[in-house]
Design a protein around this motif. Structure first.
Motif, PDB file in Angstrom:
ATOM      1  N   THR A 214      30.136  33.237  46.845  1.00 20.17           N
ATOM      2  CA  THR A 214      29.914  34.420  47.695  1.00 20.17           C
ATOM      3  C   THR A 214      30.865  34.418  48.886  1.00 20.17           C
ATOM      4  O   THR A 214      31.444  35.455  49.250  1.00 20.17           O
ATOM      5  N   ARG A 215      31.036  33.253  49.492  1.00 19.12           N
ATOM      6  CA  ARG A 215      31.955  33.171  50.635  1.00 19.12           C
ATOM      7  C   ARG A 215      33.397  33.413  50.194  1.00 19.12           C
ATOM      8  O   ARG A 215      34.164  34.085  50.905  1.00 19.12           O
ATOM      9  N   ILE A 216      33.765  32.892  49.053  1.00 15.32           N
ATOM     10  CA  ILE A 216      35.130  33.078  48.564  1.00 15.32           C
ATOM     11  C   ILE A 216      35.413  34.560  48.334  1.00 15.32           C
ATOM     12  O   ILE A 216      36.467  35.081  48.720  1.00 15.32           O
ATOM     13  N   VAL A 217      34.461  35.244  47.693  1.00 16.92           N
ATOM     14  CA  VAL A 217      34.624  36.679  47.450  1.00 16.92           C
ATOM     15  C   VAL A 217      34.762  37.426  48.776  1.00 16.92           C
ATOM     16  O   VAL A 217      35.615  38.314  48.931  1.00 16.92           O
ATOM     17  N   GLY A 218      33.928  37.072  49.755  1.00 16.45           N
ATOM     18  CA  GLY A 218      33.988  37.732  51.056  1.00 16.45           C
ATOM     19  C   GLY A 218      35.315  37.512  51.754  1.00 16.45           C
ATOM     20  O   GLY A 218      35.895  38.449  52.331  1.00 16.45           O
ATOM     21  N   ASP A 219      35.818  36.276  51.718  1.00 12.32           N
ATOM     22  CA  ASP A 219      37.090  35.974  52.387  1.00 12.32           C
ATOM     23  C   ASP A 219      38.254  36.706  51.730  1.00 12.32           C
ATOM     24  O   ASP A 219      39.105  37.293  52.421  1.00 12.32           O
ATOM     25  N   LEU A 220      38.315  36.662  50.405  1.00 19.04           N
ATOM     26  CA  LEU A 220      39.445  37.275  49.703  1.00 19.04           C
ATOM     27  C   LEU A 220      39.403  38.796  49.761  1.00 19.04           C
ATOM     28  O   LEU A 220      40.448  39.459  49.707  1.00 19.04           O
ATOM     29  N   SER A 221      38.201  39.361  49.870  1.00 22.82           N
ATOM     30  CA  SER A 221      38.097  40.824  49.933  1.00 22.82           C
ATOM     31  C   SER A 221      38.669  41.384  51.230  1.00 22.82           C
ATOM     32  O   SER A 221      38.919  42.590  51.338  1.00 22.82           O
ATOM     33  N   GLU A 222      38.898  40.529  52.213  1.00 22.71           N
ATOM     34  CA  GLU A 222      39.488  40.975  53.478  1.00 22.71           C
ATOM     35  C   GLU A 222      40.988  41.221  53.355  1.00 22.71           C
ATOM     36  O   GLU A 222      41.596  41.835  54.243  1.00 22.71           O
ATOM     37  N   LEU A 223      41.603  40.753  52.281  1.00 20.69           N
ATOM     38  CA  LEU A 223      43.020  41.031  52.059  1.00 20.69           C
ATOM     39  C   LEU A 223      43.192  42.509  51.743  1.00 20.69           C
ATOM     40  O   LEU A 223      42.516  43.050  50.861  1.00 20.69           O
ATOM     41  N   ASP A 224      44.101  43.172  52.433  1.00 20.64           N
ATOM     42  CA  ASP A 224      44.280  44.620  52.281  1.00 20.64           C
ATOM     43  C   ASP A 224      44.661  45.024  50.859  1.00 20.64           C
ATOM     44  O   ASP A 224      44.286  46.100  50.386  1.00 20.64           O
ATOM     45  N   SER A 225      45.413  44.179  50.196  1.00 23.10           N
ATOM     46  CA  SER A 225      45.921  44.545  48.870  1.00 23.10           C
ATOM     47  C   SER A 225      44.939  44.227  47.737  1.00 23.10           C
ATOM     48  O   SER A 225      45.198  44.564  46.587  1.00 23.10           O
ATOM     49  N   VAL A 226      43.832  43.583  48.049  1.00 23.89           N
ATOM     50  CA  VAL A 226      42.817  43.284  47.035  1.00 23.89           C
ATOM     51  C   VAL A 226      41.896  44.485  46.898  1.00 23.89           C
ATOM     52  O   VAL A 226      41.309  44.959  47.875  1.00 23.89           O
ATOM     53  N   ILE A 227      41.734  45.008  45.672  1.00 26.20           N
ATOM     54  CA  ILE A 227      40.912  46.197  45.470  1.00 26.20           C
ATOM     55  C   ILE A 227      39.629  45.904  44.689  1.00 26.20           C
ATOM     56  O   ILE A 227      38.761  46.772  44.577  1.00 26.20           O
ATOM     57  N   GLY A 228      39.494  44.699  44.182  1.00 22.68           N
ATOM     58  CA  GLY A 228      38.259  44.383  43.441  1.00 22.68           C
ATOM     59  C   GLY A 228      38.173  42.901  43.119  1.00 22.68           C
ATOM     60  O   GLY A 228      39.169  42.282  42.764  1.00 22.68           O
ATOM     61  N   ILE A 229      36.960  42.349  43.258  1.00 22.95           N
ATOM     62  CA  ILE A 229      36.715  40.939  42.938  1.00 22.95           C
ATOM     63  C   ILE A 229      35.399  40.864  42.173  1.00 22.95           C
ATOM     64  O   ILE A 229      34.404  41.490  42.560  1.00 22.95           O
ATOM     65  N   ARG A 230      35.387  40.069  41.117  1.00 25.39           N
ATOM     66  CA  ARG A 230      34.173  39.886  40.342  1.00 25.39           C
ATOM     67  C   ARG A 230      34.058  38.416  39.932  1.00 25.39           C
ATOM     68  O   ARG A 230      35.027  37.807  39.494  1.00 25.39           O
ATOM     69  N   THR A 231      32.869  37.858  40.092  1.00 23.54           N
ATOM     70  CA  THR A 231      32.626  36.484  39.656  1.00 23.54           C
ATOM     71  C   THR A 231      31.992  36.510  38.272  1.00 23.54           C
ATOM     72  O   THR A 231      31.142  37.353  37.980  1.00 23.54           O
ATOM     73  N   ILE A 232      32.415  35.579  37.444  1.00 17.83           N
ATOM     74  CA  ILE A 232      31.864  35.424  36.094  1.00 17.83           C
ATOM     75  C   ILE A 232      31.382  33.997  35.982  1.00 17.83           C
ATOM     76  O   ILE A 232      32.163  33.058  36.166  1.00 17.83           O
ATOM     77  N   LYS A 233      30.118  33.814  35.658  1.00 18.49           N
ATOM     78  CA  LYS A 233      29.601  32.446  35.570  1.00 18.49           C
ATOM     79  C   LYS A 233      28.539  32.355  34.497  1.00 18.49           C
ATOM     80  O   LYS A 233      27.976  33.352  34.052  1.00 18.49           O
ATOM     81  N   ASP A 234      28.219  31.095  34.098  1.00 15.30           N
ATOM     82  CA  ASP A 234      27.173  30.828  33.113  1.00 15.30           C
ATOM     83  C   ASP A 234      25.825  30.814  33.787  1.00 15.30           C
ATOM     84  O   ASP A 234      25.660  30.168  34.813  1.00 15.30           O
ATOM     85  N   PHE A 235      24.857  31.538  33.196  1.00 14.13           N
ATOM     86  CA  PHE A 235      23.540  31.614  33.810  1.00 14.13           C
ATOM     87  C   PHE A 235      22.635  30.552  33.218  1.00 14.13           C
ATOM     88  O   PHE A 235      22.683  30.268  32.062  1.00 14.13           O
TER      89      PHE A 235
END
Length: 235
Positions: A214-235
């Motif tokens: 969650t923190r990684i997604v939040g940090d990287l989403s602050e980059l202006d050129s990033v338009i989408g982030i999605r995590t994929i994991k095993d449940f």
């Protein structure tokens, strides 16, 4: 004589945890989708099915010896219907597994559904201690195993962005600062938006314990050129 005692049942279930855990741990530290919990659940579930089979056989023999006129019951397979349940639940569990080109999810859920079927069979046949002890162990595996065994956490992160070179470098710089290891990477041009190329990178990451996705997604989403982030994991 014609039943398993509680100590024997508990010992066999604990042995299933041990043997399934050893194999699952080896798989998990190498980053495979079916890891520690999945292997333990499958091993415990198979043990529960076997215990029900053995107890059912003992019950049949005891009944035949107590009532000789029912001796022909030995020719009846009382586990025929449970065997069909096992096969049917396998298809249901398979429906929870999602396979894409980049990831496999739902393996632990599928294993837990399959293992839970063994509890239902044990309850239905009246073997309450087998069902009760199996239920406790399955809950322990699902809720506590990650806290007891600190296995390296792997996450798959899908990032869409503009400005290929600059953004890719900024992402890698962030990973280096946070001591995140890139285990695998899949890169392609996803589409075009507003006459700009949209790039897609799928990272398989080894993440430190203190750092959550969650923190990684939040940090990287602050980059202006990033338009989408999605995590994929095993449940």
């Amino acid at each position: 004589m014609f039943e398993l005692d509680y100590l024997e049942i508990t010992g066999r279930l604990l042995a299933a945890i041990l043997f399934g855990g050893v194999i699952g741990y080896e798989r998990e530290i190498k980053g495979h989708n079916a890891g520690l919990r999945t292997h333990i659940l499958v091993c415990v579930g198979a043990t529960l099915f076997s215990l029900v089979q053995i107890q059912a056989t003992y019950t049949t023999i005891k009944l035949a010896m107590e009532s000789p006129n029912l001796f022909q019951v030995l020719n009846t397979d009382i586990t025929r219907l449970p065997a069909q349940i096992v096969s049917g639940i396998g298809f249901l569990g398979a429906g929870t597994i999602i396979v894409t080109k980049r990831s496999v999810t739902g393996l632990t859920t599928a294993a837990s559904i399959w293992a839970t079927a063994s509890l239902g069979i044990a309850v239905g046949m009246g073997y309450y201690f087998i069902a009760f002890s199996g239920c406790l162990i399955i809950l322990l595996v699902l809720m506590a195993i990650r806290k007891v065994f600190r296995v390296q956490d792997y996450k798959t992160l899908e990032i869409s962005y503009y400005k290929r070179k600059e953004t890719k470098k900024a992402i890698q710089d962030y990973f280096d600062r946070q001591k995140i290891l890139v285990m695998d990477m899949d890169y392609l041009v996803d589409s075009y938006k507003e006459d700009k190329a949209v790039y897609l990178i799928v990272y398989t990451l080894s993440i430190p314990d203190k750092l959550g996705s969650t923190r990684i997604v939040g940090d990287l989403s602050e980059l202006d050129s990033v338009i989408g982030i999605r995590t994929i994991k095993d449940f």
